[in-house]
Design a protein around this motif. Structure first.
Motif, PDB file in Angstrom:
ATOM      1  N   ARG A  26       0.842  -1.184   0.000  1.00  0.00           N
ATOM      2  CA  ARG A  26       0.000   0.000   0.000  1.00  0.00           C
ATOM      3  C   ARG A  26       0.884   1.242   0.000  1.00  0.00           C
ATOM      4  O   ARG A  26       1.888   1.297   0.690  1.00  0.00           O
ATOM      5  N   ALA A  27       0.468   2.236  -0.768  1.00  0.00           N
ATOM      6  CA  ALA A  27       1.231   3.474  -0.823  1.00  0.00           C
ATOM      7  C   ALA A  27       1.046   4.253   0.470  1.00  0.00           C
ATOM      8  O   ALA A  27      -0.031   4.271   1.043  1.00  0.00           O
ATOM      9  N   GLU A  28       2.110   4.861   0.902  1.00  0.00           N
ATOM     10  CA  GLU A  28       2.047   5.715   2.078  1.00  0.00           C
ATOM     11  C   GLU A  28       1.361   7.015   1.671  1.00  0.00           C
ATOM     12  O   GLU A  28       1.598   7.549   0.597  1.00  0.00           O
ATOM     13  N   ALA A  29       0.494   7.522   2.528  1.00  0.00           N
ATOM     14  CA  ALA A  29      -0.215   8.768   2.225  1.00  0.00           C
ATOM     15  C   ALA A  29       0.787   9.919   2.138  1.00  0.00           C
ATOM     16  O   ALA A  29       1.746   9.990   2.901  1.00  0.00           O
ATOM     17  N   GLU A  30       0.552  10.805   1.220  1.00  0.00           N
ATOM     18  CA  GLU A  30       1.369  12.005   1.053  1.00  0.00           C
ATOM     19  C   GLU A  30       0.762  13.105   1.922  1.00  0.00           C
ATOM     20  O   GLU A  30      -0.451  13.269   1.961  1.00  0.00           O
ATOM     21  N   GLU A  31       1.583  13.854   2.640  1.00  0.00           N
ATOM     22  CA  GLU A  31       1.085  14.982   3.421  1.00  0.00           C
ATOM     23  C   GLU A  31       1.267  16.253   2.617  1.00  0.00           C
ATOM     24  O   GLU A  31       2.365  16.546   2.142  1.00  0.00           O
ATOM     25  N   VAL A  32       0.162  16.995   2.452  1.00  0.00           N
ATOM     26  CA  VAL A  32       0.195  18.233   1.684  1.00  0.00           C
ATOM     27  C   VAL A  32      -0.565  19.314   2.449  1.00  0.00           C
ATOM     28  O   VAL A  32      -1.414  19.020   3.279  1.00  0.00           O
ATOM     29  N   LEU A  33      -0.264  20.540   2.124  1.00  0.00           N
ATOM     30  CA  LEU A  33      -0.949  21.664   2.745  1.00  0.00           C
ATOM     31  C   LEU A  33      -2.274  21.904   2.027  1.00  0.00           C
ATOM     32  O   LEU A  33      -2.321  21.960   0.795  1.00  0.00           O
ATOM     33  N   ALA A  34      -3.335  22.011   2.801  1.00  0.00           N
ATOM     34  CA  ALA A  34      -4.671  22.199   2.223  1.00  0.00           C
ATOM     35  C   ALA A  34      -5.398  23.344   2.921  1.00  0.00           C
ATOM     36  O   ALA A  34      -5.129  23.660   4.078  1.00  0.00           O
ATOM     37  N   GLU A  94      -1.639  22.691  -1.817  1.00  0.00           N
ATOM     38  CA  GLU A  94      -1.864  21.788  -2.945  1.00  0.00           C
ATOM     39  C   GLU A  94      -3.333  21.483  -3.172  1.00  0.00           C
ATOM     40  O   GLU A  94      -3.720  21.134  -4.281  1.00  0.00           O
ATOM     41  N   LEU A  95      -4.129  21.555  -2.119  1.00  0.00           N
ATOM     42  CA  LEU A  95      -5.556  21.269  -2.235  1.00  0.00           C
ATOM     43  C   LEU A  95      -6.364  22.419  -1.672  1.00  0.00           C
ATOM     44  O   LEU A  95      -5.994  23.019  -0.669  1.00  0.00           O
ATOM     45  N   ASP A  96      -7.473  22.689  -2.317  1.00  0.00           N
ATOM     46  CA  ASP A  96      -8.465  23.622  -1.804  1.00  0.00           C
ATOM     47  C   ASP A  96      -9.753  22.814  -1.687  1.00  0.00           C
ATOM     48  O   ASP A  96     -10.412  22.523  -2.698  1.00  0.00           O
ATOM     49  N   LEU A  97     -10.084  22.401  -0.481  1.00  0.00           N
ATOM     50  CA  LEU A  97     -11.235  21.538  -0.250  1.00  0.00           C
ATOM     51  C   LEU A  97     -12.524  22.335  -0.211  1.00  0.00           C
ATOM     52  O   LEU A  97     -12.538  23.496   0.195  1.00  0.00           O
ATOM     53  N   SER A  98     -13.609  21.707  -0.610  1.00  0.00           N
ATOM     54  CA  SER A  98     -14.914  22.345  -0.458  1.00  0.00           C
ATOM     55  C   SER A  98     -15.205  22.478   1.033  1.00  0.00           C
ATOM     56  O   SER A  98     -14.644  21.750   1.870  1.00  0.00           O
ATOM     57  N   GLN A  99     -16.091  23.387   1.385  1.00  0.00           N
ATOM     58  CA  GLN A  99     -16.448  23.598   2.778  1.00  0.00           C
ATOM     59  C   GLN A  99     -17.005  22.312   3.391  1.00  0.00           C
ATOM     60  O   GLN A  99     -16.702  21.981   4.541  1.00  0.00           O
ATOM     61  N   GLY A 100     -17.776  21.555   2.622  1.00  0.00           N
ATOM     62  CA  GLY A 100     -18.342  20.294   3.117  1.00  0.00           C
ATOM     63  C   GLY A 100     -17.266  19.280   3.462  1.00  0.00           C
ATOM     64  O   GLY A 100     -17.337  18.603   4.491  1.00  0.00           O
ATOM     65  N   ALA A 101     -16.238  19.179   2.613  1.00  0.00           N
ATOM     66  CA  ALA A 101     -15.143  18.251   2.886  1.00  0.00           C
ATOM     67  C   ALA A 101     -14.351  18.711   4.107  1.00  0.00           C
ATOM     68  O   ALA A 101     -13.998  17.908   4.968  1.00  0.00           O
ATOM     69  N   ALA A 102     -14.081  20.016   4.188  1.00  0.00           N
ATOM     70  CA  ALA A 102     -13.348  20.559   5.336  1.00  0.00           C
ATOM     71  C   ALA A 102     -14.125  20.345   6.630  1.00  0.00           C
ATOM     72  O   ALA A 102     -13.550  20.007   7.664  1.00  0.00           O
ATOM     73  N   ARG A 103     -15.434  20.515   6.571  1.00  0.00           N
ATOM     74  CA  ARG A 103     -16.277  20.301   7.750  1.00  0.00           C
ATOM     75  C   ARG A 103     -16.222  18.839   8.181  1.00  0.00           C
ATOM     76  O   ARG A 103     -16.074  18.531   9.367  1.00  0.00           O
ATOM     77  N   ALA A 104     -16.329  17.920   7.225  1.00  0.00           N
ATOM     78  CA  ALA A 104     -16.302  16.489   7.539  1.00  0.00           C
ATOM     79  C   ALA A 104     -14.958  16.081   8.150  1.00  0.00           C
ATOM     80  O   ALA A 104     -14.900  15.180   8.982  1.00  0.00           O
ATOM     81  N   LEU A 105     -13.887  16.763   7.754  1.00  0.00           N
ATOM     82  CA  LEU A 105     -12.558  16.454   8.271  1.00  0.00           C
ATOM     83  C   LEU A 105     -12.249  17.156   9.595  1.00  0.00           C
ATOM     84  O   LEU A 105     -11.320  16.766  10.295  1.00  0.00           O
ATOM     85  N   GLY A 106     -12.997  18.210   9.914  1.00  0.00           N
ATOM     86  CA  GLY A 106     -12.694  18.997  11.104  1.00  0.00           C
ATOM     87  C   GLY A 106     -11.639  20.051  10.837  1.00  0.00           C
ATOM     88  O   GLY A 106     -10.925  20.481  11.742  1.00  0.00           O
ATOM     89  N   LEU A 107     -11.542  20.512   9.592  1.00  0.00           N
ATOM     90  CA  LEU A 107     -10.518  21.482   9.179  1.00  0.00           C
ATOM     91  C   LEU A 107     -11.047  22.919   9.132  1.00  0.00           C
ATOM     92  O   LEU A 107     -10.296  23.845   8.896  1.00  0.00           O
TER      93      LEU A 107
END
Length: 141
Positions: A26-34, A94-107
């Motif tokens: 399995r690939a290791e997850a990449e950490e990026v600024l979002a 590197e990423l600009d998440l939608s508000q819904g995705a950020a909310r689901a992640l707690g970001l």
């Protein structure tokens, strides 16, 4: 009692081998600024031609093909997102998440932070279109 201990050790060893076997390919997850964006763009057309849904699970990325599916993780939470827009255009993000995705992640509160990114198709980020090599099938005579 010694027989029970042997059985316990056997199962522990078997579980450890199984974890090593599955984890090794399995690939290791990449950490990026979002970061995230939302309300001011809700209803606007995205670069993919779809209408932006601030409450949806999507992301903007500068180069990944539109429609690329990712799995983004933050503090133990994971959500699937689809690249539907271009960006972000600020700093090293590197990423600009939608508000819904950020909310689901707690970001939402932090606004900008490092997240873990995996390609949903098993490819290695950031080349998600390149699926990992698959061993050729073998035939038995």
């Amino acid at each position: 009692m010694p027989k029970l201990r042997f059985v316990q050790l056997f199962w522990i060893a078997l579980a450890a081998c199984g974890l090593l076997m599955f984890a090794s390919d399995r690939a290791e997850a990449e950490e990026v600024l979002a970061s995230w964006y939302g309300p001011d763009f809700d209803g606007d057309k995205t670069a993919s031609g779809t209408t932006f849904d601030a409450d949806g699970l999507s992301t903007a990325h500068k180069t990944l093909p539109m429609g690329t599916d990712l799995v983004v993780g933050y503090h133990g939470r994971y959500v699937p997102v689809t690249v539907k827009d271009r960006g972000p255009y600020s700093g090293e993000r590197e990423l600009d998440l939608s508000q819904g995705a950020a909310r689901a992640l707690g970001l939402i509160k932090s606004g900008v932070d490092y997240v873990k990114v995996n390609c949903a198709n098993g490819g290695i980020y950031p080349n998600c279109s390149e699926a990992p090599p698959v061993a050729p099938a073998t035939t038995t005579p």
